[in-house]
Design a protein around this motif. Sequence first.
Motif, PDB file in Angstrom:
ATOM      1  N   GLY A 424       0.812  -1.206   0.000  1.00 42.37           N
ATOM      2  CA  GLY A 424       0.000   0.000   0.000  1.00 42.37           C
ATOM      3  C   GLY A 424       0.846   1.256   0.000  1.00 42.37           C
ATOM      4  N   ASP A 425       0.266   2.354  -0.476  1.00 42.18           N
ATOM      5  CA  ASP A 425       0.918   3.663  -0.435  1.00 42.18           C
ATOM      6  C   ASP A 425       0.706   4.312  -1.795  1.00 42.18           C
ATOM      7  N   GLU A 426       0.968   5.624  -1.808  1.00 40.92           N
ATOM      8  CA  GLU A 426       0.976   6.350  -3.074  1.00 40.92           C
ATOM      9  C   GLU A 426       2.407   6.356  -3.588  1.00 40.92           C
ATOM     10  N   ALA A 427       2.678   5.517  -4.547  1.00 44.61           N
ATOM     11  CA  ALA A 427       4.017   5.434  -5.131  1.00 44.61           C
ATOM     12  C   ALA A 427       3.911   4.714  -6.472  1.00 44.61           C
ATOM     13  N   ARG A 428       4.918   4.848  -7.285  1.00 44.35           N
ATOM     14  CA  ARG A 428       4.874   4.334  -8.658  1.00 44.35           C
ATOM     15  C   ARG A 428       4.584   2.840  -8.702  1.00 44.35           C
ATOM     16  N   LEU A 429       5.138   2.070  -7.785  1.00 42.04           N
ATOM     17  CA  LEU A 429       4.938   0.625  -7.795  1.00 42.04           C
ATOM     18  C   LEU A 429       4.084   0.154  -6.620  1.00 42.04           C
ATOM     19  N   ARG A 430       3.268   1.047  -6.086  1.00 39.24           N
ATOM     20  CA  ARG A 430       2.410   0.691  -4.950  1.00 39.24           C
ATOM     21  C   ARG A 430       0.941   0.726  -5.390  1.00 39.24           C
ATOM     22  N   ASP A 431       0.056   1.222  -4.505  1.00 38.08           N
ATOM     23  CA  ASP A 431      -1.375   1.197  -4.816  1.00 38.08           C
ATOM     24  C   ASP A 431      -1.721   2.058  -6.034  1.00 38.08           C
ATOM     25  N   TRP A 432      -1.251   3.311  -5.994  1.00 37.81           N
ATOM     26  CA  TRP A 432      -1.592   4.240  -7.076  1.00 37.81           C
ATOM     27  C   TRP A 432      -0.561   5.370  -7.103  1.00 37.81           C
ATOM     28  N   TRP A 433      -0.523   6.064  -8.219  1.00 36.24           N
ATOM     29  CA  TRP A 433       0.308   7.251  -8.319  1.00 36.24           C
ATOM     30  C   TRP A 433      -0.355   8.194  -9.314  1.00 36.24           C
ATOM     31  N   ALA A 434       0.123   9.425  -9.367  1.00 37.30           N
ATOM     32  CA  ALA A 434      -0.559  10.430 -10.178  1.00 37.30           C
ATOM     33  C   ALA A 434       0.434  11.323 -10.905  1.00 37.30           C
ATOM     34  N   ASP A 435       0.021  11.768 -12.075  1.00 38.89           N
ATOM     35  CA  ASP A 435       0.689  12.842 -12.789  1.00 38.89           C
ATOM     36  C   ASP A 435      -0.090  14.105 -12.439  1.00 38.89           C
ATOM     37  N   TYR A 436       0.379  14.826 -11.451  1.00 31.97           N
ATOM     38  CA  TYR A 436      -0.388  15.947 -10.915  1.00 31.97           C
ATOM     39  C   TYR A 436      -0.513  17.090 -11.913  1.00 31.97           C
ATOM     40  N   ASP A 437       0.494  17.297 -12.722  1.00 29.60           N
ATOM     41  CA  ASP A 437       0.435  18.393 -13.691  1.00 29.60           C
ATOM     42  C   ASP A 437      -0.631  18.133 -14.751  1.00 29.60           C
ATOM     43  N   MET A 438      -0.722  16.902 -15.236  1.00 32.67           N
ATOM     44  CA  MET A 438      -1.706  16.571 -16.264  1.00 32.67           C
ATOM     45  C   MET A 438      -3.050  16.158 -15.677  1.00 32.67           C
ATOM     46  N   GLY A 439      -3.088  15.847 -14.389  1.00 31.46           N
ATOM     47  CA  GLY A 439      -4.354  15.456 -13.773  1.00 31.46           C
ATOM     48  C   GLY A 439      -4.786  14.052 -14.148  1.00 31.46           C
ATOM     49  N   VAL A 440      -3.857  13.082 -14.079  1.00 30.59           N
ATOM     50  CA  VAL A 440      -4.162  11.690 -14.414  1.00 30.59           C
ATOM     51  C   VAL A 440      -3.746  10.812 -13.244  1.00 30.59           C
TER      52      VAL A 440
END
Length: 526
Positions: A424-440
């Motif tokens: 778990g966690d917000e990270a590239r190889l964890r639960d989820w991650w985001a491109d904050y600039d593009m909003g994805v």
Amino acid sequence: MPTVFQTGEREGRPLFPDRLYYTSAQKVADILQIPFPDPVYLAAEDGSTHVDISPADYRLVGFEVGDKIEITSDTEMGEERTITGIARASGNVRLSFTGALTGDYTTTDNAQVQNLQSFTNGKRKGVTKAQVETLILRTQDKIDNLTNNAWRPMLQTAEYLNFDTYKPYRRRYYTDYVGSVPLYFRNVQQVLRLEIWQGQDYREIAAAEIRLKVADFTQLTADTDKLFLCPGGGGVATLTVGSGSSKFRAQFDNISTAQQLADLINKDARKGKAATAFSPSFEFEDITETDGTTTANVHHEFMASANADYGGGQLKITSMRRGEAGENATYACTSDGITFTGATDNSTTVSSSTATTITVADATGFAPYGIISIGSAFGFYTSLSGNVMSGVTDLVGDISAAATNGATILQKKFKIDYVGTTTGDEARLRDWWADYDMGVIYFNNSYPYFSWNAVKVSYVYGERYVEKAIEDICTKLVAMDLILSDDRSVLLPEGTQNVDLGSKYQLFKAQVAEALPRYTEVMTVL
């Protein structure tokens, strides 16, 4: 029938709708070449860190805390200070400031003070500062709507999105994620909630949460029962049952009571709910405020939803701190009329106690700063070292007296539903991650059902830097409104080149029309 209707979610709006971000009243005055008010004479000798003026001058010119002033005299060059306090003193009005004056400003030398704000809220005829700031707030909303973007923090709540994936349901070359969802807005500053549909419920994977249920509103006694929230430090907020803008009503039914509680936590504007402060209070750094800080309130730290996707009479409260930082938030309630789920329920026994400390058998899992309860007594501690809770303070009852040897001490902590401690966690190889600039948002180890409305997101978006072009556009739009609002030919000078106000308006309009379209965001839906 109620007159204010709710979806159950906190409304989407500017995070701080009453703040000026794009320009200021003085910048509008500068572009229109409006001079400062005339200086006024001191009513008494200067006091090093204050000056006194007459009540009439104070009322007519209009001085406020935060205004920059200049103190001058016939024998001094002058000094600038910022007003930090205004009070009555010996029949005069005292303007206080920090930083002692180096000069000697006396009434004998015709000492004067001048407000360095062209627009003030004085009683003299003309446009007031409040009127200009109202126009600025209106223009900020206008620019945001025209561009489909923002240069200030905007709150977007309960945005439902369809989840799409790549077939088959696995990672492929060049994609280290299962699927993704594009948000309605880019320039995301923080994801406040990320709920994914799991067939029977939305699972929260971005924020620490607790879910409350108003089981029996008749058990909530007005002005007696309370609900406590602590963000993990700083202080504790007390939400009291009762009537008025600073309380929540336990009336009619469980569903209405749940909505009332959510409205108070969110400081709902349409209900006229007041901000609930923490005690002791604490501050955030914020350059948009006059002194660079803002006092924290409950709606800055927590977000509540009632009766929306969770069932009637049920609330979801999440910490607005990022990810697992919110897991130090704690909760307590004095009534059995409100129950909870989805939180970490810690318990241990008391070994010993003093007036301000409690030693427990095992403090593992307890927050470093949080709310505790022993029977019907509630309190909080400000630090945790080993098994010793220090700075113990009462909330309801005498928590220290209740902390007898062997007594059970309870704490309810917010919880985030990650998939285990290693994945778990917000990270590239964890639960989820985001491109904050593009909003994805990209999903990896945790992902929703492959269905419509499978993702529900709340987030803050907006550019973190106000471009000078946006500042210029907003300033000119407000200046145009002032020119059109009335015959301001006496108030608004026409400039050294004798440019009449009509020509100024047309010039500003052409410049705005040229610059604004470049900042318009276009969304293409495939």
